[in-house]
Design a protein around this motif. Structure first.
Motif, PDB file in Angstrom:
ATOM      1  N   SER A 302      20.849  71.201  39.527  1.00 56.46           N
ATOM      2  CA  SER A 302      20.716  71.238  40.983  1.00 56.46           C
ATOM      3  C   SER A 302      21.540  72.390  41.547  1.00 56.46           C
ATOM      4  O   SER A 302      22.709  72.571  41.196  1.00 56.46           O
ATOM      5  N   ARG A 303      20.942  73.172  42.437  1.00 58.35           N
ATOM      6  CA  ARG A 303      21.671  74.293  43.037  1.00 58.35           C
ATOM      7  C   ARG A 303      22.850  73.805  43.866  1.00 58.35           C
ATOM      8  O   ARG A 303      23.913  74.433  43.886  1.00 58.35           O
ATOM      9  N   TRP A 304      22.681  72.677  44.566  1.00 60.38           N
ATOM     10  CA  TRP A 304      23.775  72.139  45.373  1.00 60.38           C
ATOM     11  C   TRP A 304      24.914  71.661  44.482  1.00 60.38           C
ATOM     12  O   TRP A 304      26.092  71.914  44.770  1.00 60.38           O
ATOM     13  N   LEU A 305      24.578  70.972  43.397  1.00 55.96           N
ATOM     14  CA  LEU A 305      25.613  70.497  42.491  1.00 55.96           C
ATOM     15  C   LEU A 305      26.305  71.667  41.799  1.00 55.96           C
ATOM     16  O   LEU A 305      27.526  71.644  41.583  1.00 55.96           O
ATOM     17  N   THR A 306      25.535  72.706  41.470  1.00 59.87           N
ATOM     18  CA  THR A 306      26.139  73.890  40.867  1.00 59.87           C
ATOM     19  C   THR A 306      27.153  74.519  41.796  1.00 59.87           C
ATOM     20  O   THR A 306      28.283  74.840  41.391  1.00 59.87           O
ATOM     21  N   GLY A 307      26.779  74.701  43.062  1.00 57.75           N
ATOM     22  CA  GLY A 307      27.706  75.282  44.037  1.00 57.75           C
ATOM     23  C   GLY A 307      28.940  74.431  44.237  1.00 57.75           C
ATOM     24  O   GLY A 307      30.061  74.943  44.324  1.00 57.75           O
ATOM     25  N   LEU A 308      28.758  73.103  44.308  1.00 55.27           N
ATOM     26  CA  LEU A 308      29.897  72.205  44.501  1.00 55.27           C
ATOM     27  C   LEU A 308      30.868  72.283  43.328  1.00 55.27           C
ATOM     28  O   LEU A 308      32.091  72.347  43.514  1.00 55.27           O
TER      29      LEU A 308
END
Length: 405
Positions: A302-308
């Motif tokens: 997930s892009r959001w999980l990667t950023g987090l």
């Protein structure tokens, strides 16, 4: 009594101990880490815009794939039509002779497989009357991608109705920007609004005995392979020789396994670049089917999980420099480079091998903190030099005044 130099040196040492022991309040300490905070924000932003975490993870996964020990495939077997089979059985003619292909499929079916994946073009009208075994079969077909990302697919078996329990599957090999096949899709969207399975996914559905939940359908989403399975292909000519024995039916060579039948002859031009090197299309299908059945495929992050995770990793490194002495923080932060990277990539990709994505961010934070601390101590040094200069000037002035008296 202490003179002024002794008092100044004592205060300088005290201030140095105060800086090194991190006894400043949180906000002043945080203000010295502005370069690190800027580095975290910039790196995360650039990474998210450029998909760098996925690319770095792919690079480290490629390195792991190249050195990993292969695992013997248990759920899937591979039957191949090699160059000599193509010459001797099919007289080097394409499309393949339907009666001979039928004979191969019948021999496979007699060895009690769970399902058969036919990774051979059967779209020609000559296959319309071909005899097929009473086993669930996945018939691979070609397709044309439209501008909107949907597909038009051809019909197998010359366009005739498929036998009960058999399905069509779109034989596509998704390639990345470098032309490397890293995985497969579960399903592909069709122009009429339906979806069609990929061969490996279709075989897994048959092997499981029931259709998966609708939530598992993600058209366009690539599931990565680690290409860990090792297959010992059985050549078509050898298969036919063995099947001629009266004991073939009792041997159950393919008992409850998925059997992929495909061509490896060079004229078929069905080879692709993979992280493991050049690989035939039928073996990629077998890898995908094995990964899907055994649950060893790698899901996209997930892009959001990667950023987090990138932000949390950067902040964790920052905290180390705030709460430990400088020398200890530097050592701990170096140890955190592999630790944070492996932990984050296990969360993202469920693989320890894909450890590369977090490394640049942690290193950027370390460099920024080193810069911050160097700036802090240089400012401290200049202040001390200025204090010493003022003290020396005052002492000279006092001595001159005394002499004048």
């Amino acid at each position: 009594m202490m003179n002024s130099d002794d008092i100044l040196n004592r205060e300088i040492n005290r201030l140095g101990d105060l800086v090194d022991s991190r006894k400043f309040s949180f906000l002043p300490r945080l203000s010295y880490s502005r370069p690190a905070l800027i580095a975290i924000a910039a790196v995360v932003l650039v990474f998210q815009m450029r998909n760098f975490p996925e690319e770095l993870a792919n690079s480290s996964l490629d390195a792991a794939i190249s050195v990993q020990r292969p695992v013997a495939a248990r759920s899937v077997r591979l039957v191949t039509i090699a160059d000599d089979d193509y010459a001797s059985l099919f007289h080097s003619r394409s499309p393949l002779d339907p009666p001979i292909l039928s004979k191969i499929l019948m021999a496979v079916a007699a060895a009690h497989p769970r399902a058969i994946v036919v990774d051979i073009d059967t779209e020609d009208p000559s296959f319309r009357n071909m005899e097929t075994p009473a086993v669930p079969i996945v018939w691979n077909v070609s397709g044309t991608e439209l501008k909107d990302g949907k597909f038009n697919i051809a019909a197998p078996l010359g366009g005739r109705a498929l036998p009960a329990g058999s399905v069509s599957a779109l034989a596509m090999a998704p390639r990345d920007d470098r032309g490397i096949v890293r995985g497969y899709q579960h399903t592909y969207p069709l122009e009429d609004g339906r979806t069609v399975d990929s061969p490996g996914y279709a075989a897994a559905r048959i092997a499981s005995g029931h259709a998966p939940e609708e939530a598992n359908h993600h058209p366009g989403e690539v599931h990565f392979l680690d290409y860990s399975y090792q297959f010992v292909p059985l050549k078509a000519s050898e298969l036919l020789d063995d099947a001629a024995s009266s004991a073939w039916n009792q041997m159950a060579l393919f008992n409850r396994q998925v059997v992929v039948v495909g061509g490896t002859y060079r004229v078929g031009r069905d080879q692709y670049a993979t992280p493991k090197g050049q690989m035939d299309g039928c073996e990629i299908v077998a890898q995908a089917a094995s990964a899907e059945i055994d649950g060893t495929f790698i899901t996209p992050a997930s892009r959001w999980l990667t950023g987090l995770l990138l932000i949390l990793g950067g902040l964790a490194t920052l905290v180390v420099y705030h709460w430990l002495s400088f020398r200890l923080a530097f050592v701990v932060s170096l140890l955190m480079v592999p630790a944070l990277s492996i932990a984050a990539n296990w969360i993202l990709f469920h693989r320890f091998a894909t450890w590369g994505a977090m490394v640049p961010l942690v290193i950027a934070v370390i460099v920024a903190e080193l810069y911050s601390k160097a700036t802090l101590f240089m400012a401290f040094y200049h202040k001390v030099a200025k204090l010493k200069t003022k003290e020396g000037t005052a002492a000279v002035a006092e001595e001159a005044a005394a002499k004048s008296r």
